[in-house]
Design a protein around this motif. Structure first.
Motif, PDB file in Angstrom:
ATOM      1  N   ARG A 146       0.679  -1.524   0.100  1.00  0.00           N
ATOM      2  CA  ARG A 146       0.267  -0.095   0.212  1.00  0.00           C
ATOM      3  C   ARG A 146       1.127   1.334   0.540  1.00  0.00           C
ATOM      4  N   CYS A 147       1.747   1.144   1.034  1.00  0.00           N
ATOM      5  CA  CYS A 147       2.964   2.487   0.647  1.00  0.00           C
ATOM      6  C   CYS A 147       3.790   2.821  -0.422  1.00  0.00           C
ATOM      7  N   LEU A 148       4.515   1.785  -0.744  1.00  0.00           N
ATOM      8  CA  LEU A 148       4.681   1.563  -2.526  1.00  0.00           C
ATOM      9  C   LEU A 148       3.757   2.615  -3.607  1.00  0.00           C
ATOM     10  N   SER A 149       2.490   1.674  -3.364  1.00  0.00           N
ATOM     11  CA  SER A 149       1.230   2.363  -4.379  1.00  0.00           C
ATOM     12  C   SER A 149       1.270   3.940  -4.070  1.00  0.00           C
ATOM     13  N   ASN A 150       0.673   3.882  -3.371  1.00  0.00           N
ATOM     14  CA  ASN A 150       0.579   5.375  -2.486  1.00  0.00           C
ATOM     15  C   ASN A 150       1.568   6.672  -3.271  1.00  0.00           C
ATOM     16  N   LEU A 151       2.751   6.193  -2.739  1.00  0.00           N
ATOM     17  CA  LEU A 151       4.120   7.038  -3.463  1.00  0.00           C
ATOM     18  C   LEU A 151       4.465   7.122  -4.616  1.00  0.00           C
ATOM     19  N   TYR A 172      12.037   3.920 -10.888  1.00  0.00           N
ATOM     20  CA  TYR A 172      12.594   2.415 -11.065  1.00  0.00           C
ATOM     21  C   TYR A 172      12.845   0.993  -9.358  1.00  0.00           C
ATOM     22  N   HIS A 173      12.636   2.745  -8.350  1.00  0.00           N
ATOM     23  CA  HIS A 173      13.002   1.759  -7.563  1.00  0.00           C
ATOM     24  C   HIS A 173      11.519   0.895  -6.991  1.00  0.00           C
ATOM     25  N   ILE A 174      10.663   1.984  -6.828  1.00  0.00           N
ATOM     26  CA  ILE A 174       9.302   1.704  -6.283  1.00  0.00           C
ATOM     27  C   ILE A 174       9.059   0.546  -7.346  1.00  0.00           C
ATOM     28  N   ALA A 175       9.641  -0.208  -8.427  1.00  0.00           N
ATOM     29  CA  ALA A 175       9.011  -0.919  -9.637  1.00  0.00           C
ATOM     30  C   ALA A 175      10.013  -2.264  -9.076  1.00  0.00           C
ATOM     31  N   THR A 176      11.330  -1.939  -8.865  1.00  0.00           N
ATOM     32  CA  THR A 176      11.802  -2.544  -7.952  1.00  0.00           C
ATOM     33  C   THR A 176      11.672  -3.628  -6.997  1.00  0.00           C
ATOM     34  N   GLN A 177      11.247  -2.435  -5.764  1.00  0.00           N
ATOM     35  CA  GLN A 177      11.180  -3.336  -4.539  1.00  0.00           C
ATOM     36  C   GLN A 177       9.418  -3.796  -4.421  1.00  0.00           C
ATOM     37  N   ALA A 178       8.835  -3.056  -5.470  1.00  0.00           N
ATOM     38  CA  ALA A 178       7.291  -3.523  -5.479  1.00  0.00           C
ATOM     39  C   ALA A 178       7.463  -5.204  -6.576  1.00  0.00           C
ATOM     40  N   ALA A 179       8.105  -5.954  -7.228  1.00  0.00           N
ATOM     41  CA  ALA A 179       8.362  -6.897  -7.632  1.00  0.00           C
ATOM     42  C   ALA A 179       8.663  -7.950  -6.858  1.00  0.00           C
ATOM     43  N   ASP A 180       8.976  -8.090  -5.212  1.00  0.00           N
ATOM     44  CA  ASP A 180       9.715  -8.128  -4.559  1.00  0.00           C
ATOM     45  C   ASP A 180       8.412  -9.203  -3.567  1.00  0.00           C
ATOM     46  N   PHE A 181       6.648  -8.265  -3.793  1.00  0.00           N
ATOM     47  CA  PHE A 181       5.851  -8.837  -3.413  1.00  0.00           C
ATOM     48  C   PHE A 181       4.545  -7.908  -3.891  1.00  0.00           C
ATOM     49  N   LYS A 182       4.988  -8.884  -5.266  1.00  0.00           N
ATOM     50  CA  LYS A 182       3.998  -7.429  -5.965  1.00  0.00           C
ATOM     51  C   LYS A 182       2.341  -9.047  -5.795  1.00  0.00           C
ATOM     52  N   ALA A 183       2.445 -10.218  -5.032  1.00  0.00           N
ATOM     53  CA  ALA A 183       1.178 -10.704  -4.738  1.00  0.00           C
ATOM     54  C   ALA A 183       0.693  -9.867  -3.751  1.00  0.00           C
ATOM     55  N   LYS A 184       1.134  -8.879  -3.163  1.00  0.00           N
ATOM     56  CA  LYS A 184       0.286  -8.290  -1.240  1.00  0.00           C
ATOM     57  C   LYS A 184      -0.224  -7.537  -2.640  1.00  0.00           C
ATOM     58  N   PHE A 185      -0.345  -6.967  -3.839  1.00  0.00           N
ATOM     59  CA  PHE A 185      -1.535  -5.532  -4.015  1.00  0.00           C
ATOM     60  C   PHE A 185      -3.017  -6.381  -3.883  1.00  0.00           C
TER      61      PHE A 185
END
Length: 461
Positions: A146-151, A172-185
């Protein structure tokens, strides 16, 4: 505490009064509450104490600066939730202030917020938001979905992509970080994230593919609201990312709904009904047409819903883009075009150049006569905006002019604009088809010298 306050001034006064005892979370929530209240009708000031007088601009300036400094100076002590909430709250305020022009006599809080968060040219205070981005990078590994998406959503709202010294950027960094737990979106996270990347034109095919795969993996899409569905398909089409499985999944979901004006997931005991509004219908159709994805049942379903709710289409772009989408896909639903002719005519004063070109081209290709729309008022509007048409628009207007004058025997564009459109039309480099190449080859093989391209009076070759 903030939820019980009903005006921007009340929020500012209360936050200033209790600033010394407020937590970091409470202070970060101030900006979200101000942003929410700025979009609502402001009630008359209700003082908590009878001896409180109406605040002067200097009083509000002092209070807002105190809250702002307390928040920004204490960012090191903020957790990721407070950091994100501050960034998103301020971004929403910036977006509201940019959409609402400066007005003489506007309230003091807006004037001071503009001075804090915006530059004189109405661009966001990049120094401020760059500092938030730097603080976010320090803790990015602690951000949840949620915080990544809101950022990402916050920076897209203000159309700003912070760059770092190593040449990388925040997205770029948000996408890289999001890839680690994309199933939680969840549905809203995915929608906001995809909308954000498309809005700031940060194409990331691998990230889009991964997020699209997640949507496809859902058993059903009942938790997705109409706006979330339209945002997602709009984002993929805007960024030019091809994901056939995603578009098929969304289309099948929409086709399976009983009605497009009221949808609900009753099997999930959800009694809240969500409504597809005209913009969502337009965005969905625009996305499928732009992506060149054919789904006849989807186009039929949306056409029926659009005709039933034609009176709700009061935005010229919604009408123009909807009809453009159908024509682009070769779906010339004459009933749809006829039903929108009067509505399109009523909106003539609000069309921009692209709208005028799209609506003209759509009706011409669909070959649906619309004298109530294409009259002197329409031609006058084209002449008025002549200098603002791009080549594609002039190209479309030439085709409309031919249709009006040759097929319908009606008045077309005045000569100066007509000549301008014609010159653009014939200037396009010819793109011969394979059949044309084959014919030329055969004729040449028997000793003939055919002309490959002959420009006719109409401009066609």
């Amino acid at each position: 505490m903030m939820k019980d306050l009903h005006s921007v001034e009340e929020v500012i006064m209360t936050a200033d009064e209790y600033l010394d005892v407020m937590s970091r979370r409470d202070v970060s929530a101030v900006w979200a509450r101000i942003a929410l209240l700025m979009t609502k009708h402001q009630p008359r000031q209700r003082s908590n104490s009878s001896n409180r007088e109406k605040l002067s601009r200097e009083d509000i300036r002092h209070m807002l600066h105190a809250i702002f400094n307390n928040n920004t100076n204490g960012m090191e002590d903020c957790g990721v939730r407070e950091l994100t909430e501050t960034t998103l709250g301020m971004a929403k305020i910036v977006n509201i202030l940019r959409m609402q022009d400066k007005k003489r006599g506007e309230d003091s809080s807006r004037v001071i917020l503009r001075q804090l968060l915006l530059n004189r040219d109405m661009t966001p205070n990049k120094e401020l938001f760059r500092s938030f981005a730097g603080k976010s990078m320090d803790k990015l590994d602690q951000f949840d979905a949620r915080c990544l998406s809101n950022l990402a959503y916050a920076y897209a709202l203000i159309a700003y992509v912070p760059q770092f010294d190593d040449g990388s950027d925040l997205f770029y960094h948000i996408a890289t970080q999001a890839a680690d737990f994309k199933a939680k979106f969840n549905a809203q996270d995915i929608s906001n994230m995809m909308w954000a990347y498309a809005t700031v034109n940060k194409s990331n095919p691998a990230f889009f593919a991964a997020m699209g795969d997640q949507v496809v993996s859902f058993k059903h899409l009942n938790e997705f609201k109409p706006q979330e569905l339209s945002n997602i398909v709009w984002a993929y089409a805007t960024d030019g990312i091809n994901h056939p499985e995603l578009l098929e999944k969304v289309a099948n979901h929409i086709v399976g709904l009983d009605k497009l004006d009221r949808i609900g997931a009753q099997e999930l005991s959800n009694t809240v009904l969500h409504k597809f509004d005209p913009q969502e219908l337009k965005d969905i159709m625009w996305a499928y047409a732009t992506a060149q994805v054919s789904h006849p049942k989807l186009f039929q379903k949306v056409a029926k819903a659009a005709m039933q709710r034609e009176a709700e289409f009061n935005n010229s772009q919604h009408v123009a883009n909807l009809l453009w989408a159908y024509t682009t896909m070769g779906i010339t639903d004459k009933q749809l075009f006829s039903s929108f002719a009067l509505t399109a005519a009523k909106l003539i004063d609000s069309y921009n150049n692209q709208d005028l070109a799209n609506i003209a081209w759509a009706y011409a290709v669909a070959d649906v006569d619309a004298p109530t729309l294409f009259n002197d008022d329409f031609i006058d509007k084209c002449v008025e905006k002549e200098g603002g048409f791009e080549n594609q628009g002039l190209f479309q207007l030439h085709q409309w002019h031919l249709w009006q004058t040759k097929e319908k025997s009606r008045a077309g564009l005045p000569k100066e604009l007509q000549d301008n459109c014609y010159n653009v039309f014939i200037s396009e480099d010819p793109r011969p088809s394979k059949l044309q190449d084959d014919v030329i080859a055969q004729l040449s093989s028997i000793g003939l010298e055919p002309k490959e391209e002959v420009i006719m009076d109409s401009g066609y070759r």
